[in-house]
Each structure stands twice: as C-alpha cells, then as structure tokens.
Scaffold this active site. Structure first.
Site, PDB file in Angstrom:
ATOM      1  N   ASP A 393       0.852  -1.190   0.000  1.00 33.44           N
ATOM      2  CA  ASP A 393       0.000   0.000   0.000  1.00 33.44           C
ATOM      3  C   ASP A 393       0.888   1.240   0.000  1.00 33.44           C
ATOM      4  O   ASP A 393       0.781   2.103   0.866  1.00 33.44           O
ATOM      5  CB  ASP A 393      -0.913  -0.020   1.224  1.00 33.44           C
ATOM      6  CG  ASP A 393      -1.924   1.126   1.213  1.00 33.44           C
ATOM      7  OD1 ASP A 393      -2.097   1.754   0.148  1.00 33.44           O
ATOM      8  OD2 ASP A 393      -2.505   1.405   2.263  1.00 33.44           O
ATOM      9  N   PHE A 394       1.769   1.320  -1.008  1.00 31.50           N
ATOM     10  CA  PHE A 394       2.675   2.459  -1.123  1.00 31.50           C
ATOM     11  C   PHE A 394       1.898   3.669  -1.636  1.00 31.50           C
ATOM     12  O   PHE A 394       1.269   3.608  -2.697  1.00 31.50           O
ATOM     13  CB  PHE A 394       3.820   2.134  -2.073  1.00 31.50           C
ATOM     14  CG  PHE A 394       4.886   1.248  -1.470  1.00 31.50           C
ATOM     15  CD1 PHE A 394       4.657   0.517  -0.311  1.00 31.50           C
ATOM     16  CD2 PHE A 394       6.131   1.140  -2.070  1.00 31.50           C
ATOM     17  CE1 PHE A 394       5.631  -0.299   0.237  1.00 31.50           C
ATOM     18  CE2 PHE A 394       7.120   0.333  -1.531  1.00 31.50           C
ATOM     19  CZ  PHE A 394       6.866  -0.389  -0.368  1.00 31.50           C
ATOM     20  N   GLU A 395       1.954   4.757  -0.913  1.00 37.65           N
ATOM     21  CA  GLU A 395       1.242   5.975  -1.291  1.00 37.65           C
ATOM     22  C   GLU A 395       2.210   7.155  -1.280  1.00 37.65           C
ATOM     23  O   GLU A 395       3.414   6.986  -1.070  1.00 37.65           O
ATOM     24  CB  GLU A 395       0.067   6.209  -0.331  1.00 37.65           C
ATOM     25  CG  GLU A 395      -0.941   5.077  -0.310  1.00 37.65           C
ATOM     26  CD  GLU A 395      -2.111   5.322   0.641  1.00 37.65           C
ATOM     27  OE1 GLU A 395      -2.318   6.489   1.030  1.00 37.65           O
ATOM     28  OE2 GLU A 395      -2.812   4.354   0.991  1.00 37.65           O
ATOM     29  N   GLY A 396       1.666   8.345  -1.506  1.00 38.77           N
ATOM     30  CA  GLY A 396       2.481   9.559  -1.436  1.00 38.77           C
ATOM     31  C   GLY A 396       3.639   9.538  -2.412  1.00 38.77           C
ATOM     32  O   GLY A 396       3.458   9.399  -3.616  1.00 38.77           O
ATOM     33  N   GLN A 484      -7.553   1.862  -5.058  1.00 35.31           N
ATOM     34  CA  GLN A 484      -8.394   2.705  -4.212  1.00 35.31           C
ATOM     35  C   GLN A 484      -9.218   3.654  -5.089  1.00 35.31           C
ATOM     36  O   GLN A 484      -8.712   4.672  -5.545  1.00 35.31           O
ATOM     37  CB  GLN A 484      -7.529   3.510  -3.240  1.00 35.31           C
ATOM     38  CG  GLN A 484      -6.672   2.667  -2.308  1.00 35.31           C
ATOM     39  CD  GLN A 484      -5.787   3.516  -1.418  1.00 35.31           C
ATOM     40  OE1 GLN A 484      -6.166   4.610  -0.994  1.00 35.31           O
ATOM     41  NE2 GLN A 484      -4.589   3.025  -1.126  1.00 35.31           N
TER      42      GLN A 484
END
Length: 608
Positions: A393-396, A484
């Site tokens: 869940d890598f974000e940013g 998402q």
C-alpha cells in the site's frame, strides 16, 4: 509553430489574367470539364456514419450529436498524455493533381493537414475557435503519388476539439486496394487467461482484425492487442489481417501461444472464495473509528490486511509492526491473544496479511541495501505473526519514475526495480501459497492512460502511473489488485471521458481499464495488458468518515451488476463482462464497524 501567411496580391492578379486568356481562347468548356471531374473524395467527412473510414490514435476519437456544424454528427477528439487525438484517413488520389482540403472545426489549437502528398505536406490550424471556423489548405500530388493521408488533431494537454464536414476536393484516383498481409506477428506476454500480441505496421492499413483460430477475436487500430477470456493451460493459434476501405488482406502466418496453468499466474490465495471481501484492520492505531480486536472481526471478511507495517525512515527499508498502544486503544489484546486469533481466522479459511505503507508510511527502496533490509524485516513480521502474505500500500512519494524511464515493461528507476526484486525474493522464499495484494491509488495506475512519469519532455508529476511497472512485473505472482477508487480526482476512462468518484460510473470505468488493458500515455506500442478478473477487486471506503468518494450500497451494486452481468451500466460501455470479478476491498473493517457493518452486510447480501 508557423502560421499561414497572407496570400500576396500579385499571384491572384496573374491567376485572374490567366483565366481571362483561357476564356478569350475558347477554352471555357475544357476548363468546366476539368472542374466537373473534381469531387469530394473524403469518406464520411460529415461523420454521419460514426468513425467509419477514420482511425483515431489511442481511441481518442468519438462521434457526438452536439455540437455539430451540419447533419447529425461531428468528430470529438480528446488529447490525452502524449497523444494529440489525431484522426486520419487514407484517400486514393491521382498523381500530379491539385486538391483542396477543408474542414469546420471548434476548440483550441485544432489542426488540419495532409501527409504523403509526394510534394510538400501541408497543414493549417487555429489557435482558438469558440464557434465553428473553417480551415482550408491545398496541395498538389507528386508524379507517382496514388494516396494521401488527411488528418485533424488537437494539441497535447488541451481540452477536446471538434471537427465536421471535412472535404477533400479533387480528381479521384484508381480504386483503393486492400493492404498487404501483416508480418512479424508474435506473442509478447502470456497469462493463464490472456495473450498479448504485436506485429509490424502495414502501409495503407487503417485497422487490423485479430483471429483466434477461425473466429474473429477483436478489431484494433494499432499494431498490438491483448486477447482475453482464454482458458488456462490451453494452446491457441492467432492470425491478423490488415484492413482499409477496400477490404481486408489475407491472414498472416499463425503464431501459437499456450496460456499458463491457473495456479501458475496470480500468486497464492487460489483457495479464496469465488467472490472475496477484503478489509484493512487498524491494528497499530485507532484513527477515530475505535479499535477492533482480531477475534471480533466477523466471518464476512476473507482477507484481513493488518494496517500498517511502517519503515523506521523513508529510505531505510527497515519495516516494523506493533499492536496499537494501550493508551490509544484501551481494549487492545495482548500479542499472544492477537496471534491466537490470527491462527483461528486461518483455520476458518481466512487470509491475514501485513500491509506495508499507508498514508504515513513512505517507503523508498532507493538502494540494494534498503531492498535487502526490506526483505529481512518484512520476513521477520510474517514469521512472528504467522501471516499468509503481503499487501503493498505504497502511497504519497514512495514510488516515482526517474526522467527517461518511459517504458513500464522495462523500468530503470531504482525504487521501482528494487521493490520488484524484493517482492520476488519474498515470493520465492515463501512459495506458491504466498498471498500478494496491492492497493495503489488511481493516480499511480489508471492515470497512466494519459500520463506516465515526467513525460517525454519532462514537467509532469513523475509519480503518474508509477505502479504500472510493479503490477506488470509481478502479474504472475499477484493474487489481488484492489485500486483505491476513492480520495481521487477525475480520471479519464477508455471512453476518453473524465469520471468522478462517488458513483457506480467511476468504479465501472476504472475497473474496465484493468480488465481490458490500455495504452500507457496514449502509446499504442506500450499497452498495459489486462489482468484476470479473479485478480481484481474494487476498492471503496466503508463510510463517509473513511475517505472521500464514499459510494452508497445501491451504487456499489450497480457497478457490480454492470461488470459481472452487463446490466445497470448507465452511459459507459464496458469492453466485456466479467462474472469472475473477485470482489470488493474496503478501508476499513474498523470504519465498517463504526458504520454498523453496512459495507460487509451489503456484500454478503449481494453475493449470497
């Protein structure tokens, strides 16, 4: 860009005198005969027959009923990413002959032109046409020219343009011939249910038809395609024919490809139910929704992602996980109780994964040392809690692409390459039953249809589409991708229209892209192949408090109906029907409990 110069007075005077001489010489009849031979030889220039006769790059063209200049249809071209929405057709002409090309256009930076003239290719354009404006240019064909390509296009990054009543006036040429047989057909990648094909372009072709055995599989305008809906561990034969207005070529030599076994693609978790419910459990924090003990998670949830494992620093690769502090979560269980509850869930057929990242857990594996630390630290968590696998869940700013990294099939950016390597190492360590899921945001996946990385000229957000190389490299190890579909801006779908979160339409369009495949940044030579439907779940927030883009149960059901049954689709037309769509993911189990279990109860009611 050079604008057309104002015509000089002197050539017009010479032309008038020449006409007078012809009249005086008694050649009026001959001149009238020559003009009578001229005709509009463009096909379907009024777009009354849809896009018949036209080919638009990256699916950028469509026919609309408003606005129109004349008749009932007009062309709408929508630039996207590196594509300028060029729509063209090849027209048969006579050598050494004069032609006039005209079209009515609306929009900003609209171009009209002709190429392959054999002399000087021509184009004209308007910077701004808020209402219909006529563009006109002319050319003379070369002594051996028998066909030209006429086109219209917009400009990169600008809104859609419109064109209507396009004409090419001049003498018609010899009848057009079908194109030559395509060469170089090959299978580029194979999964258990799909085969990606490519071939060399054919001069004069406006489209291609792919055949699976003796049956027509699909029509495309470019030189690549992915045939989906195939059976695992099965040999298939493919051929391709080139087409234009005159007909189709003979079929190319066949290429054979064998799909992988169903267990060989898609990673572990093949014992998941046909339709699975995935949820994130706030195990290390409460986040306003209250703490939910592992033992209290209802049986509805088939995959439970522990949120979150986070790094000690952005670039360390050293991931740690611990239960929520009692000061924040007074009802938190002990570590022993937590582990016992995990075992009980697994005994009931559920999968429990560690989810790495989240909004606050930025992870950048910029070095091989960070990569190796990531592998060892994640392994330690999996082993300590007896988990079934890993959720990414890598974000940013965890993933972005370096300038010059333009091909998702062959990434060169260290943070991407090292992540792929780390996950493959974990997969090899834990074997075929290792469950791998991913939860990227739309910005990192579907936005790649328009933009990829910093773009060919730089200046774009380098994170755009940056999950695509990771998904593609690991597609044969991937159990589930649940993008998402929330906290998102408007995203362009395969219909080249923008879709906004919160309703069935957004989930339909975004999921259709994953199950159909799409050209990355509009480049038809770089097509992201479709995923299998059992690898895809739709990601939604469980309540209005959980995230922007909450979708009501009724709208969720409409999206499921459209994707699995081809009903309730609204205005969007999907490219298939996928009853094997795996299911739904939500952020989060805690927020669903906060919302009286509305999300999970709706899932149970829908899938029975």
């Amino acid at each position: 860009m050079e604008r057309t110069r104002r015509p000089a007075l002197y050539p017009r005077l010479v032309a008038a005198l020449a006409a007078a001489v012809l009249t005086a010489g008694g050649l009026v009849a001959a001149a009238q005969t020559a003009r009578a031979a001229d005709a509009d030889i463009a096909r379907n220039g009024g777009f009354e027959s849809g896009l018949t006769g036209w080919s638009c790059t990256a699916g950028s063209g469509s026919v609309v009923t408003t606005p129109v200049h004349g008749g009932s249809g007009a062309l709408k071209g929508t630039p996207a990413g590196n594509d300028n929405a060029k729509c063209s057709q090849t027209v048969t002409v006579k050598p050494d002959s004069a032609y006039t090309l005209s079209s009515w256009v609306r929009g900003d930076y609209v171009y009209l032109g002709a190429s392959g003239t054999g002399t000087t290719d021509v184009s004209t354009w308007t910077q701004s046409a808020p209402d219909w404006q006529r563009l006109t240019t002319s050319f003379r064909t070369g002594p051996r020219t028998t066909s030209v390509t006429v086109y219209t296009h917009g400009w990169y990054g600008t809104p859609a343009y419109y064109a209507d009543d396009l004409t090419l006036v001049g003498p018609g040429g010899a009848p057009e011939q079908p194109p030559a047989v395509p060469t170089g057909l090959k299978a580029d990648s194979v999964t258990s249910t799909s085969v990606a094909l490519s071939w060399a372009p054919v001069a004069g072709a406006t489209g291609y038809t792919i055949y699976r055995g003796a049956a027509k599989a699909l029509d495309v305008s470019g030189t690549s395609a992915t045939v989906t809906g195939l059976s695992p561990a099965t040999a298939y034969s493919f051929q391709v024919a080139a087409t234009n207005a005159a007909g189709a070529s003979a079929l190319s030599p066949a290429v054979t490809a064998t799909t992988s076994a169903s267990g060989g693609g898609g990673g572990g978790g093949t014992d998941l139910p046909a339709h699975a419910l995935v949820g994130y459990l706030h195990s290390s924090f409460a986040n306003g929704s209250g703490y939910t003990r592992m033992a209290d998670v209802p049986a509805s949830w088939d995959v439970i992602n522990l949120a979150f494992g986070e790094p000690t620093s952005v670039t360390s690769g050293d991931v740690r996980f611990g239960l929520c502090p009692a000061a924040e979560c007074p009802n938190v269980e002990s570590a022993a109780e937590f582990k016992a509850a995990i075992k009980a869930k697994q005994a009931a057929g559920k999968k429990v994964l560690i989810s790495i990242g989240g909004a606050n857990g930025q992870v950048q594996l910029a070095t091989t040392a960070a990569r190796d630390t990531f592998v060892s630290s994640v392994s330690k968590i999996i082993d300590e809690y007896g988990l079934d696998g890993l959720d990414i869940d890598f974000e940013g700013h965890s993933l972005s692409l370096n300038t010059g990294d333009t091909d998702f099939r062959n990434p060169t950016t260290p943070v991407v390459v090292n992540l792929i390597s780390a996950i493959k190492t974990l997969k090899a360590k834990y074997g075929a039953d290792f469950v791998l899921t991913m939860a990227p945001e739309t910005f990192f996946v579907q936005l790649g249809y328009q933009y990829y990385g910093s773009g060919p000229w730089g200046g774009q957000d380098p994170r755009a589409g940056s999950y695509l190389p990771v998904i593609h490299a690991l597609r044969d190890d991937l159990t589930l991708l649940h993008v998402q579909d929330y906290n998102s801006g408007p995203i362009m779908g395969l219909d080249n229209q923008y879709h906004s979160m919160g309703g069935a339409d957004f989930h339909i369009a975004m999921t259709d892209m994953l199950l159909t495949g799409f050209p990355v940044a509009g480049d038809t030579t770089k097509v992201f192949p479709a995923l299998r439907p059992d690898q895809v779940a739709i990601g939604l927030p469980a309540s209005t408090q959980a995230g922007n883009g909450h979708t009501s149960p009724a709208e969720v059901n409409k999206a499921l109906n459209c994707l699995t049954k081809k009903t309730d689709c609204g205005s969007y037309q999907t490219h298939g029907t996928w009853p094997a769509l795996r299911g739904l993911m939500t952020w989060s189990i805690n927020w669903d409990r906060f919302n009286q279990w509305e999300f999970s109860r709706n899932f149970d009611a829908y899938f029975g």
